[in-house]
Design a protein around this motif. Structure first.
Motif, short mmCIF file in Angstrom:
data_model
loop_
_atom_site.label_atom_id
_atom_site.label_comp_id
_atom_site.label_asym_id
_atom_site.label_seq_id
_atom_site.Cartn_x
_atom_site.Cartn_y
_atom_site.Cartn_z
N ALA A 28 22.79 16.43 33.40
CA ALA A 28 23.99 17.25 33.21
C ALA A 28 25.08 16.41 32.53
O ALA A 28 26.14 16.17 33.10
N GLY A 31 28.75 17.62 32.55
CA GLY A 31 28.82 18.82 33.36
C GLY A 31 28.00 20.01 32.89
O GLY A 31 27.99 21.04 33.54
N ILE A 32 27.29 19.91 31.78
CA ILE A 32 26.45 21.01 31.30
C ILE A 32 24.99 20.65 31.58
O ILE A 32 24.47 19.69 31.01
N SER A 33 24.33 21.41 32.44
CA SER A 33 22.95 21.11 32.84
C SER A 33 21.96 21.41 31.73
O SER A 33 21.99 22.49 31.14
N GLN A 77 31.57 21.32 22.21
CA GLN A 77 31.94 22.70 22.52
C GLN A 77 33.20 22.96 21.71
O GLN A 77 34.17 22.21 21.82
N CYS A 122 31.37 35.68 26.47
CA CYS A 122 32.04 34.41 26.76
C CYS A 122 33.48 34.51 26.27
O CYS A 122 33.74 34.58 25.07
N ALA A 159 23.44 27.37 28.55
CA ALA A 159 24.08 26.68 29.68
C ALA A 159 25.59 26.69 29.52
O ALA A 159 26.32 26.86 30.51
N LEU A 160 26.07 26.54 28.31
CA LEU A 160 27.51 26.56 28.04
C LEU A 160 28.09 27.94 28.34
O LEU A 160 29.17 28.07 28.92
N SER A 163 28.75 28.40 31.95
CA SER A 163 29.54 27.33 32.55
C SER A 163 30.97 27.79 32.80
O SER A 163 31.33 28.94 32.51
N GLU A 165 33.39 27.12 31.07
CA GLU A 165 34.09 27.32 29.80
C GLU A 165 34.32 28.79 29.52
O GLU A 165 35.22 29.15 28.78
#
Length: 167
Positions: A28, A31-33, A77, A122, A159-160, A163, A165
């Motif tokens: 991760a 923080g992004i797995s 990102q 998103c 994943a993003l 998240s 975000e």
């Protein structure tokens, strides 16, 4: 004769092989797995890996994977205006040469770089009229793999999108 000896030596030196990976790929980074095997394809052998997060501006976050002091992979990102495309975003980044665009136009990927558009669901109050994009760049020499990059950018973008975000 000396030239033949030098050529034979350089041929043998080139066959020594790649350095062994003595580190564990993070699952991760920033923080992004992500499954580590998706990143492993693009990381060199070496003794240690570190992760360096940064935020160069209010709409961009970077995560660099550094092996033995050298940036190997950069994940970014970034928020771009609505109506932009993966191809437009890719034009602003290195490592996107000869990129292929997916049929749905959400992804552009080459052997050493890719861009993915997060889903339309998103949203961010800080970026109300923008779309979130995921960007990956590989700086490790001789690590080009279009199929692996397509799998990596797809996983990273998904994943993003789930998240913190996106709200």
């Amino acid at each position: 004769m000396a030239l033949a000896g030098a050529l034979a030596f350089s041929a043998c030196a080139g066959g020594v092989g790649e350095l062994e990976k003595k580190y564990t790929t993070p699952s991760a980074p920033c923080g992004i797995s992500l499954p580590p095997e998706l990143l492993d394809v693009f990381l060199p052998g070496g003794d240690s890996i570190s992760v360096k997060p940064s935020a160069p501006n209010g709409g961009t976050k970077r995560c660099e994977l550094i092996v033995d002091g050298n940036v190997s992979v950069r994940q970014t990102q970034t928020w771009w205006g609505k109506g932009e495309s993966a191809a437009t975003v890719a034009a602003a980044y290195d490592k996107m040469d000869d990129g292929q665009v997916t049929d749905d136009n959400r992804y552009l990927y080459s052997g050493t770089g890719a861009v993915g558009e997060a889903t339309t669901s998103c949203k961010s109050p800080a970026h109300p009229d923008q779309t979130l994009y995921a960007v990956i760049q590989v700086f490790t020499p001789d690590r080009s793999d279009m199929g692996a990059m397509k799998r990596l950018i797809t996983a990273y973008t998904k994943a993003l999108a789930v998240s913190g975000e996106c709200s």
